[in-house]
Scaffold this motif. Sequence first.
Motif, PDB file in Angstrom:
ATOM      1  N   PHE A  91       9.598  11.011 -15.342  1.00  0.00           N
ATOM      2  CA  PHE A  91       8.511  10.085 -15.074  1.00  0.00           C
ATOM      3  C   PHE A  91       7.942   9.597 -16.401  1.00  0.00           C
ATOM      4  CE2 PHE A  91       8.730  12.928 -11.470  1.00  0.00           C
ATOM      5  CZ  PHE A  91       8.763  12.027 -10.422  1.00  0.00           C
ATOM      6  N   ALA A  92       8.020   8.303 -16.610  1.00  0.00           N
ATOM      7  CA  ALA A  92       7.488   7.736 -17.846  1.00  0.00           C
ATOM      8  C   ALA A  92       6.258   6.914 -17.518  1.00  0.00           C
ATOM      9  CB  ALA A  92       8.543   6.856 -18.522  1.00  0.00           C
ATOM     10  N   THR A  93       5.233   7.003 -18.349  1.00  0.00           N
ATOM     11  CA  THR A  93       4.019   6.232 -18.123  1.00  0.00           C
ATOM     12  C   THR A  93       3.752   5.351 -19.324  1.00  0.00           C
ATOM     13  OG1 THR A  93       2.647   7.996 -19.062  1.00  0.00           O
ATOM     14  CG2 THR A  93       3.032   8.044 -16.694  1.00  0.00           C
ATOM     15  N   ALA A  94       3.092   4.268 -19.082  1.00  0.00           N
ATOM     16  CA  ALA A  94       2.771   3.348 -20.167  1.00  0.00           C
ATOM     17  C   ALA A  94       1.360   2.821 -19.966  1.00  0.00           C
ATOM     18  CB  ALA A  94       3.772   2.183 -20.192  1.00  0.00           C
ATOM     19  N   ALA A  95       0.658   2.672 -21.053  1.00  0.00           N
ATOM     20  CA  ALA A  95      -0.699   2.142 -20.978  1.00  0.00           C
ATOM     21  C   ALA A  95      -0.644   0.641 -20.725  1.00  0.00           C
ATOM     22  CB  ALA A  95      -1.441   2.423 -22.275  1.00  0.00           C
ATOM     23  N   VAL A  96      -1.481   0.164 -19.842  1.00  0.00           N
ATOM     24  CA  VAL A  96      -1.527  -1.248 -19.508  1.00  0.00           C
ATOM     25  C   VAL A  96      -2.963  -1.728 -19.644  1.00  0.00           C
ATOM     26  CG1 VAL A  96      -1.060  -2.975 -17.751  1.00  0.00           C
ATOM     27  CG2 VAL A  96       0.359  -0.917 -17.870  1.00  0.00           C
ATOM     28  N   ASN A  97      -3.183  -2.730 -20.490  1.00  0.00           N
ATOM     29  CA  ASN A  97      -4.552  -3.223 -20.622  1.00  0.00           C
ATOM     30  C   ASN A  97      -4.869  -4.188 -19.490  1.00  0.00           C
ATOM     31  OD1 ASN A  97      -3.735  -5.925 -21.342  1.00  0.00           O
ATOM     32  ND2 ASN A  97      -3.229  -5.176 -23.382  1.00  0.00           N
ATOM     33  N   LYS A  98      -6.127  -4.514 -19.341  1.00  0.00           N
ATOM     34  CA  LYS A  98      -6.563  -5.310 -18.203  1.00  0.00           C
ATOM     35  C   LYS A  98      -6.021  -6.726 -18.243  1.00  0.00           C
ATOM     36  CE  LYS A  98     -10.784  -2.679 -17.349  1.00  0.00           C
ATOM     37  NZ  LYS A  98     -12.267  -2.727 -17.245  1.00  0.00           N
ATOM     38  N   GLN A  99      -5.632  -7.201 -19.444  1.00  0.00           N
ATOM     39  CA  GLN A  99      -5.123  -8.559 -19.556  1.00  0.00           C
ATOM     40  C   GLN A  99      -3.616  -8.637 -19.291  1.00  0.00           C
ATOM     41  OE1 GLN A  99      -7.344  -7.296 -22.016  1.00  0.00           O
ATOM     42  NE2 GLN A  99      -8.948  -8.281 -20.798  1.00  0.00           N
ATOM     43  N   ASP A 100      -2.956  -7.491 -19.164  1.00  0.00           N
ATOM     44  CA  ASP A 100      -1.513  -7.463 -18.985  1.00  0.00           C
ATOM     45  C   ASP A 100      -1.164  -7.826 -17.554  1.00  0.00           C
ATOM     46  OD1 ASP A 100       1.161  -7.048 -19.021  1.00  0.00           O
ATOM     47  OD2 ASP A 100       1.089  -4.932 -19.608  1.00  0.00           O
ATOM     48  N   THR A 101      -0.509  -8.968 -17.361  1.00  0.00           N
ATOM     49  CA  THR A 101      -0.133  -9.423 -16.019  1.00  0.00           C
ATOM     50  C   THR A 101       1.364  -9.230 -15.763  1.00  0.00           C
ATOM     51  OG1 THR A 101       0.175 -11.686 -16.843  1.00  0.00           O
ATOM     52  CG2 THR A 101      -2.005 -11.107 -15.951  1.00  0.00           C
ATOM     53  N   THR A 102       2.065  -8.529 -16.668  1.00  0.00           N
ATOM     54  CA  THR A 102       3.492  -8.283 -16.491  1.00  0.00           C
ATOM     55  C   THR A 102       3.736  -7.404 -15.271  1.00  0.00           C
ATOM     56  OG1 THR A 102       3.785  -8.393 -18.893  1.00  0.00           O
ATOM     57  CG2 THR A 102       5.581  -7.405 -17.612  1.00  0.00           C
ATOM     58  N   PHE A 103       4.793  -7.741 -14.522  1.00  0.00           N
ATOM     59  CA  PHE A 103       5.139  -6.944 -13.359  1.00  0.00           C
ATOM     60  C   PHE A 103       5.745  -5.623 -13.810  1.00  0.00           C
ATOM     61  CE2 PHE A 103       8.534  -5.949 -10.164  1.00  0.00           C
ATOM     62  CZ  PHE A 103       7.672  -5.414  -9.229  1.00  0.00           C
ATOM     63  N   HIS A 104       5.202  -4.510 -13.318  1.00  0.00           N
ATOM     64  CA  HIS A 104       5.715  -3.186 -13.651  1.00  0.00           C
ATOM     65  C   HIS A 104       6.267  -2.550 -12.374  1.00  0.00           C
ATOM     66  CE1 HIS A 104       3.979  -3.227 -17.690  1.00  0.00           C
ATOM     67  NE2 HIS A 104       2.946  -3.830 -17.142  1.00  0.00           N
ATOM     68  N   PRO A 105       7.573  -2.587 -12.204  1.00  0.00           N
ATOM     69  CA  PRO A 105       8.149  -2.070 -10.964  1.00  0.00           C
ATOM     70  C   PRO A 105       8.028  -0.550 -10.858  1.00  0.00           C
ATOM     71  CG  PRO A 105       9.879  -2.598 -12.535  1.00  0.00           C
ATOM     72  CD  PRO A 105       8.594  -3.107 -13.127  1.00  0.00           C
ATOM     73  N   ASP A 106       7.966  -0.082  -9.640  1.00  0.00           N
ATOM     74  CA  ASP A 106       7.962   1.351  -9.367  1.00  0.00           C
ATOM     75  C   ASP A 106       9.415   1.800  -9.253  1.00  0.00           C
ATOM     76  OD1 ASP A 106       7.741   3.916  -8.472  1.00  0.00           O
ATOM     77  OD2 ASP A 106       6.439   3.473  -6.775  1.00  0.00           O
ATOM     78  N   HIS A 107       9.880   2.511 -10.285  1.00  0.00           N
ATOM     79  CA  HIS A 107      11.276   2.915 -10.331  1.00  0.00           C
ATOM     80  C   HIS A 107      11.584   4.126  -9.446  1.00  0.00           C
ATOM     81  CE1 HIS A 107      10.972   0.597 -14.156  1.00  0.00           C
ATOM     82  NE2 HIS A 107      12.159   0.174 -13.751  1.00  0.00           N
ATOM     83  N   HIS A 108      10.609   4.642  -8.747  1.00  0.00           N
ATOM     84  CA  HIS A 108      10.829   5.842  -7.932  1.00  0.00           C
ATOM     85  C   HIS A 108      10.651   5.567  -6.441  1.00  0.00           C
ATOM     86  CE1 HIS A 108      10.830   7.936 -11.739  1.00  0.00           C
ATOM     87  NE2 HIS A 108       9.685   7.382 -12.013  1.00  0.00           N
ATOM     88  N   HIS A 109      10.630   4.291  -6.076  1.00  0.00           N
ATOM     89  CA  HIS A 109      10.365   3.924  -4.690  1.00  0.00           C
ATOM     90  C   HIS A 109      11.577   3.246  -4.074  1.00  0.00           C
ATOM     91  CE1 HIS A 109       7.839   2.975  -1.230  1.00  0.00           C
ATOM     92  NE2 HIS A 109       8.418   1.787  -1.220  1.00  0.00           N
ATOM     93  N   LEU A 110      11.929   3.640  -2.856  1.00  0.00           N
ATOM     94  CA  LEU A 110      13.026   3.039  -2.107  1.00  0.00           C
ATOM     95  C   LEU A 110      12.449   2.142  -1.014  1.00  0.00           C
ATOM     96  CD1 LEU A 110      16.083   2.888  -1.403  1.00  0.00           C
ATOM     97  CD2 LEU A 110      15.699   4.835   0.131  1.00  0.00           C
ATOM     98  N   PHE A 111      12.941   0.929  -0.953  1.00  0.00           N
ATOM     99  CA  PHE A 111      12.522  -0.007   0.089  1.00  0.00           C
ATOM    100  C   PHE A 111      13.711  -0.296   0.999  1.00  0.00           C
ATOM    101  CE2 PHE A 111      12.315  -4.261   1.874  1.00  0.00           C
ATOM    102  CZ  PHE A 111      11.052  -4.254   2.474  1.00  0.00           C
ATOM    103  N   THR A 112      13.492  -0.205   2.293  1.00  0.00           N
ATOM    104  CA  THR A 112      14.546  -0.488   3.261  1.00  0.00           C
ATOM    105  C   THR A 112      14.080  -1.532   4.257  1.00  0.00           C
ATOM    106  OG1 THR A 112      15.351   1.789   3.092  1.00  0.00           O
ATOM    107  CG2 THR A 112      16.116   0.490   4.968  1.00  0.00           C
ATOM    108  N   ALA A 113      14.876  -2.572   4.415  1.00  0.00           N
ATOM    109  CA  ALA A 113      14.648  -3.563   5.463  1.00  0.00           C
ATOM    110  C   ALA A 113      15.564  -3.216   6.622  1.00  0.00           C
ATOM    111  CB  ALA A 113      14.948  -4.970   4.946  1.00  0.00           C
ATOM    112  N   GLY A 114      14.973  -2.978   7.795  1.00  0.00           N
ATOM    113  CA  GLY A 114      15.758  -2.603   8.952  1.00  0.00           C
ATOM    114  C   GLY A 114      15.836  -1.102   9.147  1.00  0.00           C
ATOM    115  N   VAL A 115      16.397  -0.687  10.265  1.00  0.00           N
ATOM    116  CA  VAL A 115      16.525   0.722  10.627  1.00  0.00           C
ATOM    117  C   VAL A 115      17.998   1.026  10.849  1.00  0.00           C
ATOM    118  CG1 VAL A 115      15.892   2.491  12.327  1.00  0.00           C
ATOM    119  CG2 VAL A 115      14.225   0.742  11.654  1.00  0.00           C
TER     120      VAL A 115
END
Length: 264
Positions: free
Chosen positions: A10-34
């Motif tokens: 697990f890596a963390t990074a400091a993000v200031n309030k002006q940072d609008t860069t998208f930071h994806p969650d690398h530990h999350h699985l998304f599934t469409a459908g069953v």
Amino acid sequence: MVLLLVLPAFATAAVNKQDTTFHPDHHHLFTAGVASGLMGGLYDGFYSIDSLKTKGDFGLGAPDKLDGEIMVLNGKFYQTQSSGKTFEMPHSQDLVPFCMVNYFEANTVLHVRKNMSKADFYHYLDSLMPNANGMYAIHIKGTFQYIKTRAFPPVNKQPYPQLAGMLDRQHFFEYKESSGDLIGYRLPVYMDNTNISGYHFHYLSNQKDAGGHIVDLITSDIIVEISLLDSYTIQVPSTPAFNHFDFKKNREEDIKSVERGSAK
């Protein structure tokens, strides 16, 4: 010969309030459908590739009307049809009935020069992932002494047959000394029916002209990358077919037979 490099889980990074860069969650699985719905004949697409691209850059799935197999690598979506034709999917608005994706970031990287059958290879992977109840995304890149894949033909007439009843319609493809990527997951038993537990891999050649669901393989010289996942979400369809689908039936054996490409 095995070379091992272990990266922080697990890596963390400091993000200031002006940072609008998208930071994806690398530990999350998304599934469409069953998954059990797909096994039971829910082949009509409902979730767009455009939307999936906002959920992950790595994954696998099934195209609309079950027209082959889908591979997601480096943010691009590829399709292998039952003819064997493989190509980058041209229309981001295309809909899929089932697809799982995540943002891939390796926690463990290994270089393995060894010929292993599929059973030996899975046993080896098990030794690297001792948590039987863990969720893992797995990327394998390299050369394979042998690869066997399959793809289902499209369906065009309702009511659609169940997937396990279409095993005699599969088209198989065999490749020797082929280089490319395995895109897959090992998911725990408690995710069965919503997803697919155990190992599930799709293949995409380096030339992006061959692919499909893995039926058999022999490794040769590969790099193994493993990404630990710790959460998942499922987007369920809001379609009449889904709303009236019978989920009471146990499709565990159907899932196993479809995964291995044969009834036994």
